[in-house]
Design an enzyme around this catalytic site. Structure first.
Site, PDB file in Angstrom:
ATOM      1  N   CYS A  17     -31.291  -9.061 -40.154  1.00  0.00           N
ATOM      2  CA  CYS A  17     -32.499  -8.995 -41.104  1.00  0.00           C
ATOM      3  C   CYS A  17     -33.859  -8.635 -40.499  1.00  0.00           C
ATOM      4  O   CYS A  17     -34.512  -7.895 -41.011  1.00  0.00           O
ATOM      5  CB  CYS A  17     -32.384  -9.821 -42.310  1.00  0.00           C
ATOM      6  SG  CYS A  17     -33.243  -9.527 -43.689  1.00  0.00           S
ATOM      7  N   GLY A  45     -31.802 -17.007 -47.716  1.00  0.00           N
ATOM      8  CA  GLY A  45     -31.526 -15.945 -46.633  1.00  0.00           C
ATOM      9  C   GLY A  45     -32.171 -14.528 -46.782  1.00  0.00           C
ATOM     10  O   GLY A  45     -32.962 -14.418 -47.557  1.00  0.00           O
ATOM     11  N   CYS A  46     -31.677 -13.555 -45.951  1.00  0.00           N
ATOM     12  CA  CYS A  46     -32.127 -12.334 -46.166  1.00  0.00           C
ATOM     13  C   CYS A  46     -32.197 -11.510 -47.410  1.00  0.00           C
ATOM     14  O   CYS A  46     -31.068 -11.749 -48.140  1.00  0.00           O
ATOM     15  CB  CYS A  46     -31.272 -11.528 -45.252  1.00  0.00           C
ATOM     16  SG  CYS A  46     -31.803  -9.512 -45.019  1.00  0.00           S
ATOM     17  N   PHE A  47     -33.459 -11.227 -47.734  1.00  0.00           N
ATOM     18  CA  PHE A  47     -33.150 -10.706 -49.137  1.00  0.00           C
ATOM     19  C   PHE A  47     -32.844  -9.399 -49.503  1.00  0.00           C
ATOM     20  O   PHE A  47     -32.773  -9.024 -50.551  1.00  0.00           O
ATOM     21  CB  PHE A  47     -34.900 -10.608 -49.543  1.00  0.00           C
ATOM     22  CG  PHE A  47     -35.905  -9.920 -48.782  1.00  0.00           C
ATOM     23  CD1 PHE A  47     -35.563  -9.171 -48.012  1.00  0.00           C
ATOM     24  CD2 PHE A  47     -37.207 -10.251 -48.873  1.00  0.00           C
ATOM     25  CE1 PHE A  47     -36.510  -8.557 -46.688  1.00  0.00           C
ATOM     26  CE2 PHE A  47     -38.016  -9.852 -47.925  1.00  0.00           C
ATOM     27  CZ  PHE A  47     -37.625  -8.766 -47.043  1.00  0.00           C
ATOM     28  N   TRP A  48     -32.054  -8.698 -48.287  1.00  0.00           N
ATOM     29  CA  TRP A  48     -31.511  -7.701 -48.611  1.00  0.00           C
ATOM     30  C   TRP A  48     -30.268  -7.916 -49.393  1.00  0.00           C
ATOM     31  O   TRP A  48     -29.606  -7.181 -50.378  1.00  0.00           O
ATOM     32  CB  TRP A  48     -31.011  -6.931 -47.326  1.00  0.00           C
ATOM     33  CG  TRP A  48     -32.127  -6.236 -46.587  1.00  0.00           C
ATOM     34  CD1 TRP A  48     -33.287  -6.399 -46.917  1.00  0.00           C
ATOM     35  CD2 TRP A  48     -32.186  -6.097 -45.171  1.00  0.00           C
ATOM     36  NE1 TRP A  48     -34.137  -5.798 -45.746  1.00  0.00           N
ATOM     37  CE2 TRP A  48     -33.249  -5.732 -44.857  1.00  0.00           C
ATOM     38  CE3 TRP A  48     -30.892  -6.084 -44.262  1.00  0.00           C
ATOM     39  CZ2 TRP A  48     -33.519  -5.212 -43.482  1.00  0.00           C
ATOM     40  CZ3 TRP A  48     -31.242  -5.690 -42.799  1.00  0.00           C
ATOM     41  CH2 TRP A  48     -32.570  -5.149 -42.515  1.00  0.00           C
TER      42      TRP A  48
END
Length: 216
Positions: A17, A45-48
């Site tokens: 990310c 965590g990763c906003f994707w």
């Protein structure tokens, strides 16, 4: 086999990310809630992956990826990745409370990532990947506490939940290229190896909360 596993992990870390290649450095806009809409803000965590997971819930109208919980105004992705802003990769959720409740959103959030790992989600490490919920009212704080106890009582996780629960101050929208990244980059090794399992985990945990097209 161990050497192969370490090699594959290094590839994921390299293209994780924090290594996304920018396509549009302009920032997304943070809309005002529409009549009848409410807003919730989470970090997991990763906003994707979190953006995709939350957008799949019924009653959710829009999700904006951004940065929250820190001390720097209008941070860039690169600045947040330096891990000195205090911000976590976060999502702002615009939802219809007559379709999905705040408690249901919080419950889905706890299953959309691992809330038991401190400042880490899979290969992503640092306080910018911490698990956090930003409440707006005392009622939301009470709801978070109740749902956290409910999830803990299921023993779905072997370890204690370490999610930070703190008052909402601001969310700064992330760059345009981060918005909807999960859908626009399905072939990404990181999306396939890290993000997709998190989304699938939530789907399996709360199928009753999904929009019809995802409840399969």
């Amino acid at each position: 086999m161990k050497k192969l596993s370490l090699y594959l992990l290094s590839i994921i870390l390299l293209w994780g990310c924090a290594q996304g290649q920018p396509e549009n450095h302009s920032f997304a806009k943070l809309p005002e809630p529409k009549t009848g809409e409410k807003v919730a803000t989470f970090a997991g965590g990763c906003f994707w992956a979190m953006s995709e997971a939350m957008s799949e819930l019924k009653g959710v109208n829009k999700v904006v990826a951004g940065y929250a919980g820190g001390i720097v105004k209008n941070p860039t992705y690169e600045r947040v990745c330096e891990k000195n802003t205090g911000h976590a990769e976060s999502v702002q959720i615009y939802y219809n409370p007559s379709v999905i409740s705040y408690a249901q959103l919080v419950e889905a959030f706890f299953y959309a990532h691992d809330p038991t790992t401190l400042n880490r989600q899979g290969p992503d490490e640092g306080d910018d990947y911490r698990s956090a919920i930003f409440y707006r009212t005392p009622e939301e704080k009470a709801t978070i506490d109740a749902v956290m106890k409910k999830v803990a009582a299921t023993h779905h996780y072997n370890n204690p939940i370490v999610t930070e629960v703190t008052a909402y101050k601001a969310l700064y929208p992330a760059e345009v290229y981060h918005q909807g990244y999960y859908k626009t980059h399905p072939g990404s090794a990181y999306i396939q190896s890290v993000s997709e399992p998190k989304v699938m985990k939530m789907r399996h945990a709360v199928p009753q909360l999904l929009k019809p097209e995802f409840a399969k």
